[in-house]
Design a protein around this motif. Structure first.
Motif, PDB file in Angstrom:
ATOM      1  N   PHE A 184     182.378 -41.589 -62.485  1.00 20.85           N
ATOM      2  CA  PHE A 184     182.874 -42.160 -61.237  1.00 20.85           C
ATOM      3  C   PHE A 184     183.568 -41.091 -60.390  1.00 20.85           C
ATOM      4  CE2 PHE A 184     183.340 -46.244 -63.852  1.00 20.85           C
ATOM      5  CZ  PHE A 184     182.074 -46.669 -63.505  1.00 20.85           C
ATOM      6  N   ARG A 185     184.356 -40.259 -61.053  1.00 14.75           N
ATOM      7  CA  ARG A 185     185.068 -39.217 -60.313  1.00 14.75           C
ATOM      8  C   ARG A 185     184.132 -38.108 -59.853  1.00 14.75           C
ATOM      9  NH1 ARG A 185     190.984 -37.503 -62.210  1.00 14.75           N
ATOM     10  NH2 ARG A 185     191.097 -39.756 -61.910  1.00 14.75           N
ATOM     11  N   LEU A 186     183.214 -37.696 -60.736  1.00 11.78           N
ATOM     12  CA  LEU A 186     182.292 -36.622 -60.377  1.00 11.78           C
ATOM     13  C   LEU A 186     181.340 -37.032 -59.270  1.00 11.78           C
ATOM     14  CD1 LEU A 186     181.318 -34.968 -63.788  1.00 11.78           C
ATOM     15  CD2 LEU A 186     182.777 -34.053 -61.985  1.00 11.78           C
ATOM     16  N   PHE A 187     180.943 -38.298 -59.250  1.00 14.52           N
ATOM     17  CA  PHE A 187     180.041 -38.764 -58.201  1.00 14.52           C
ATOM     18  C   PHE A 187     180.665 -38.524 -56.828  1.00 14.52           C
ATOM     19  CE2 PHE A 187     178.421 -41.902 -55.278  1.00 14.52           C
ATOM     20  CZ  PHE A 187     177.054 -41.861 -55.480  1.00 14.52           C
ATOM     21  N   THR A 188     181.885 -38.954 -56.660  1.00 17.36           N
ATOM     22  CA  THR A 188     182.565 -38.766 -55.383  1.00 17.36           C
ATOM     23  C   THR A 188     182.768 -37.287 -55.092  1.00 17.36           C
ATOM     24  OG1 THR A 188     183.717 -40.874 -55.620  1.00 17.36           O
ATOM     25  CG2 THR A 188     184.650 -39.300 -54.079  1.00 17.36           C
TER      26      THR A 188
END
Length: 495
Positions: free
Chosen positions: A145-149
């Motif tokens: 979730f964090r890496l996607f953003t």
């Protein structure tokens, strides 16, 4: 294993006489794992245990694959879907255009500049027990979730990226609490040394919750509104990524299956086309190790001048490996099993920014003899292991891997055997007279070409005395030598 003079192979009439015409061509087809009847055939019981360098590069590789997938999605490539097979797991930053390389370097800098993500390699290194799939997925999903953003905002820093980015911005902003999670896992391992699977059971529940949440988003259409590519990127990407990594260990392999006992009714029912098919009887040859083998014509190399290379084929003995049955598949140490990497790719995985070689991958990078032996021992154990549910088959198999031919092409993994090694054919109980006659004519023609008179036919039947399927030799159907020196193409007697 004991030497066996004969080995047997069940075939359907369609395979023998139909489009493949295996009997006429004297061919054996090697199936991919996806073509086999066991849905978990080829399963790799991966586990991860590595030092900080290996784990840091693992996260870099994850970010690289995610970035490449998002770039393809942004390009709106017609028909592009995200699967384990087309994830760019072998690409390395050195192959990027300089501008893309700068973007990737910026993504990595932001990733390891994040206070929580920067401590993840050390936490992964410090796990008391090897990390297995469910545990790794339970880490990757919140990190994703964090890496996607992070990837999206790096690719397009000056504009809103995509409507679904708002969802990930919210999820990615939530604390990861990695230290607390890893401390709890290590505590469980320390307190329960007699139960090494307790963490696997706990993280399996976590993965189940993730799967259910993903299903709900799919079912309600939330994750579908932007298309199938973004659905995978926004939901199941960590699963797809881990599945794709299996191809970095041993690559694809193909197999042809044989049995030691041609009289099992269940085998005739399933592999023998409902008793309408046949069972081929092959004479084996011994290899120096004492194992039985079957001589097959396969590509051994490439010769000739560079401007007109020629493929070199040769009949060579292919060992028949006995299948072992167990409740679990052999474990595969992921970081120490990346045997398909070329040197530049191995350097990406196992060198730090300062050039230090990872202790985890040192033997792999150096290609030590000890590493090679362990690597291939693990491979052979994996391809010859099936669950105990299949124990009744008493299976043997020949497996193919090749660095010369492209075995993904079916014709490249269809190998010819010597006719003299085919000793006989057993007819199934329900085989039609017409099919038997067709088979006898094909064999008669082949025998006539080489003057052979010793070929044997058998009939499978149910024996009331033994209560099982037995085989009876057709001793009246045989080929005779004629004065011209050729074999008669007609059976001498057919009662």
């Amino acid at each position: 294993m004991p030497y066996m003079e004969y080995i047997y192979r069940f075939r359907s009439i369609d395979a023998l006489l139909g489009k493949r015409a295996e009997l006429e061509k004297q061919e054996i087809f090697f199936a991919s794992t996806k073509q086999l009847n066991d849905p978990v055939e080829g399963y790799k019981d991966l586990f991860w245990r590595g030092d900080v360098i290996a784990w840091r590069n693992f996260l870099r590789h994850y970010a690289l694959c995610l970035m490449q997938t998002i770039l393809r999605a942004l390009e709106n490539i017609d028909g592009y879907i995200v699967t384990p097979e087309n994830l760019p797991i072998r690409i390395i930053p050195q192959e990027f255009h300089p501008e893309i390389r700068k973007i990737f370097d910026a993504i990595c800098a932001k990733m390891f500049g994040d206070p929580e993500l920067s401590e993840l390699p050390g936490l992964l290194e410090g796990r008391v027990s090897p990390i297995r799939r469910n545990e790794l997925l339970s880490v990757l999903y919140p990190v994703h979730f964090r890496l996607f953003t992070l990837v999206c905002t790096t690719l397009q820093p000056d504009s809103p990226f995509h409507p679904i980015d708002a969802f990930f911005r919210e999820r990615g902003a939530q604390p990861l609490r990695l230290k607390e999670s890893f401390a709890a896992l290590n505590d469980w391992d320390t307190k329960h040394p007699d139960n090494p699977d307790i963490v696997e059971a706990m993280t399996a529940k976590s993965r189940s919750a993730i799967e259910q949440t993903t299903f709900i988003r799919d079912y309600t259409g939330i994750s579908q509104q932007h298309g199938p590519v973004w659905r995978v990127i926004g939901s199941t990407f960590p699963d797809v990524y881990l599945l794709s990594l299996e191809n970095l260990s041993y690559g694809d392999w193909y197999t042809a299956c044989f049995v030691a006992d041609p009289t099992q009714a269940s085998m005739w029912g399933y592999y023998g086309d409902g008793h309408c098919g046949a069972c081929l009887k092959f004479k084996t040859t011994a290899v120096p190790s004492g194992e039985p083998a079957l001589r097959l014509n396969r590509q051994m190399g490439i010769g000739g001048p560079p401007y007109a290379p020629e493929r070199i084929f040769q009949y060579s003995p292919q060992p028949l490996q006995e299948v072992h049955y167990a409740n679990r598949y052999p474990e595969v140490d992921f970081f120490r099993s990346l045997g398909t990497l070329i040197p530049a790719q191995a350097a990406f995985w196992f060198r730090g920014e300062d050039g230090t070689i990872s202790s985890t991958g040192r033997d792999l990078v150096m290609q030590t003899e000890e590493w090679r032996k362990q690597y291939w021992d693990t491979f052979h154990a994996g391809v010859t292991t099936k669950l105990t549910d299949w124990e009744h088959e008493q299976e043997y198999r020949i497996t193919l891997q090749s660095w010369v031919a492209d075995l993904s092409i079916p014709s490249e993994r269809t190998l010819r055997y010597r006719f003299e090694d085919l000793q006989g054919i057993i007819f199934g109980m329900n085989m039609s007279v017409a099919d038997k006659a067709t088979i006898v004519r094909i064999i008669a023609s082949k025998c006539a070409e080489i003057g052979r008179t010793d070929f044997q036919f058998y009939q499978a039947y149910y024996s009331r005395l033994t209560g099982k399927v037995e085989t009876a030799l057709w001793d009246l159907v045989r080929f005779q030598q004629v004065q011209s020196g050729d074999a008669s193409s007609t059976p001498s007697d057919a009662s």
